[in-house]
Design a protein around this motif. Structure first.
Motif, short mmCIF file in Angstrom:
data_model
loop_
_atom_site.label_atom_id
_atom_site.label_comp_id
_atom_site.label_asym_id
_atom_site.label_seq_id
_atom_site.Cartn_x
_atom_site.Cartn_y
_atom_site.Cartn_z
N ILE A 52 21.08 -2.16 15.48
CA ILE A 52 21.40 -0.95 16.22
C ILE A 52 21.96 0.09 15.25
O ILE A 52 22.16 -0.18 14.07
CB ILE A 52 22.41 -1.21 17.37
N ARG A 53 22.19 1.26 15.75
CA ARG A 53 22.88 2.30 15.00
C ARG A 53 24.10 2.73 15.80
O ARG A 53 24.04 2.79 17.03
CB ARG A 53 21.97 3.51 14.75
N VAL A 54 25.19 3.02 15.10
CA VAL A 54 26.42 3.49 15.75
C VAL A 54 26.32 5.01 15.89
O VAL A 54 26.23 5.72 14.88
CB VAL A 54 27.66 3.10 14.94
N PRO A 55 26.30 5.52 17.13
CA PRO A 55 26.09 6.96 17.32
C PRO A 55 27.04 7.83 16.53
O PRO A 55 26.63 8.86 15.97
CB PRO A 55 26.29 7.13 18.83
N GLU A 56 28.32 7.44 16.46
CA GLU A 56 29.30 8.26 15.76
C GLU A 56 29.00 8.34 14.26
O GLU A 56 29.20 9.39 13.63
CB GLU A 56 30.72 7.71 15.98
N LYS A 66 18.31 4.14 23.74
CA LYS A 66 19.61 3.69 24.26
C LYS A 66 19.89 2.24 23.95
O LYS A 66 21.03 1.87 23.63
CB LYS A 66 19.67 3.95 25.77
N GLN A 67 18.88 1.39 24.04
CA GLN A 67 19.11 -0.04 23.79
C GLN A 67 19.48 -0.30 22.33
O GLN A 67 20.09 -1.32 22.01
CB GLN A 67 17.86 -0.83 24.15
N PHE A 68 19.11 0.63 21.44
CA PHE A 68 19.42 0.47 20.02
C PHE A 68 20.70 1.19 19.61
O PHE A 68 21.05 1.25 18.44
CB PHE A 68 18.26 0.98 19.17
N LEU A 69 21.41 1.73 20.60
CA LEU A 69 22.68 2.43 20.34
C LEU A 69 23.84 1.80 21.12
O LEU A 69 24.95 2.30 21.06
CB LEU A 69 22.56 3.91 20.72
N SER A 79 15.23 8.09 14.48
CA SER A 79 14.34 9.15 14.97
C SER A 79 14.42 9.27 16.48
O SER A 79 14.59 10.37 17.02
CB SER A 79 12.89 8.86 14.54
N LEU A 80 14.32 8.14 17.16
CA LEU A 80 14.38 8.16 18.62
C LEU A 80 15.75 8.65 19.10
O LEU A 80 15.84 9.39 20.08
CB LEU A 80 14.09 6.76 19.17
#
Length: 378
Positions: free
Chosen positions: A182-186, A353-356, A291-292
């Motif tokens: 995942i990626r951390v949005p912050e 969303k599932q990757f965040l 990207s998404l």
């Protein structure tokens, strides 16, 4: 590790270093042990060593007992409940044996093909390997044999776990899971996402490592083949110095811009669509997630874990990377069909969303760690 710490766990990192000896520092509040590499060079410098030196390095790295005293010392001092093993280059497969003898539960997380291929890619001469070459077979015999000694294995994509299993790895390991990265949005910057930068024409974008297997030359060729009016290709990233020099010597095209290394938040708002043209079976390239997350549809190759993130015709397009006309047609299709582009763009953000979802991701790893500690025979 930051997120595990924020959840209440005490985390300790052990990593290789280009400086001799073993030293302990703190990074972002996490205890970090840095162990000087006991091989002929540290593999993460930018300059590429000669072929003979690389082969010597791999021979040592096949089973390196000289690195194991570091592990024994850190385990004795930190007394971990579970060890999560991520990247073994420098440590070698001897680390599995060391941890097993110390009776420490261990989880091997698969990020690449290191256990199968000395290049970590299973990619040679422009093609994906369908079997191990003689060199990789010889230097990875112990990896296959000792893979049964880990207590759990996690693939960050379904592809990478299944690919190892198909070659006889981890077959008897009782706990096997797929936990997508995942990626951390912050950290990524999507929580304060910059507005889309207005520009003339249509911009294709590439961001990531500049390596032949990533397909950057193939992308440039497809872009020129498509020859679309009023389009640009923005290329962000870096690679080994010799290849970067070679890449920039391609015939000059004023529509192609090499940006060097830039942060995601300084790249994505400037492009309309991102292209991930990997020629190799890319495990789970994070650029697709990024990207998404920035609301950018993706044109990606049908390789490795990429199809686990891109739904063809929903949040992007998939193509066969060995078919240049198919690749160029994808570029043309998304450029000429405004309705399709808008539909893909509308779905890109939602599909990220599932990757965040950091909390859900941490819970999955917590479940694996707990299950490993309860496993019999430890």
């Amino acid at each position: 590790m930051r997120e595990l710490r924020n959840t209440g766990h005490e985390c300790v990192l052990l990593a290789t270093s280009d400086k001799p000896g073993l030293r302990k520092i703190e990074i972002d509040g996490i205890s970090t042990w840095l162990a000087g590499i006991r091989n002929i060079y540290w593999p993460y410098h930018k300059n590429r060593p000669s072929a003979p030196l690389r082969m010597i390095w791999h021979l040592v790295d096949c089973y390196n007992p000289m690195m194991q005293s570091y592990i024994r010392k850190v385990v004795a001092e930190e007394k971990p409940d579970v060890v999560s093993v991520h990247n073994l280059p420098g440590w070698s497969v001897a680390s599995w044996r060391t941890l097993k003898k110390l009776h420490v539960p261990m989880v091997q997380v698969l990020h690449d093909h290191y256990n199968m291929c000395i290049k970590t890619t299973c990619f040679h001469a422009g093609r994906n390997c369908v079997r191990q070459c003689a060199t990789c077979h010889a230097l990875r015999l112990l990896h296959r044999r000792f893979s049964s000694e880990v207590n759990a294995v996690v693939g960050v994509s379904r592809y990478i776990l299944d690919h190892h299993r198909s070659f006889g790895y981890f077959g008897s390991v009782p706990i096997q899971r797929v936990i997508h990265n995942i990626r951390v949005p912050e950290i990524l910057g999507t929580d304060v996402q910059s507005a889309k930068v207005k520009h003339d024409g249509f911009r294709f974008g590439f961001i990531g490592g500049l390596y032949p297997a990533k397909g950057i030359e193939y992308l440039i060729e497809a872009f020129r083949t498509a020859n679309l009016l009023d389009t640009e290709l923005w290329v962000a990233g870096s690679g080994k110095q010799d290849y970067e020099v070679q890449l920039r010597k391609h015939p000059c095209d004023p529509r192609i811009h090499f940006m060097g290394r830039v942060s995601p938040k300084d790249f994505y708002p400037h492009v309309d669509i991102v292209v991930v043209p990997s020629l190799l079976n890319d495990n789970l390239p994070g650029v697709v997630i990024e990207s998404l997350a920035f609301g950018k549809p993706v044109i990606g190759s049908r390789r490795g874990g990429i199809p686990e993130m891109i739904v063809d015709g929903y949040n992007g397009l998939l193509f066969e990377p060995e078919n240049l006309s198919d690749f160029a047609a994808c570029l043309s299709k998304i450029y000429s069909d405004g309705d399709l582009y808008q539909y893909l763009e509308d779905n890109a953000k939602a599909s990220s969303k599932q990757f965040l979802d950091v909390s859900r991701w941490i819970m999955k790893y917590e479940a694996v760690y707990s299950e490993v500690q309860r496993a019999p025979g430890l």
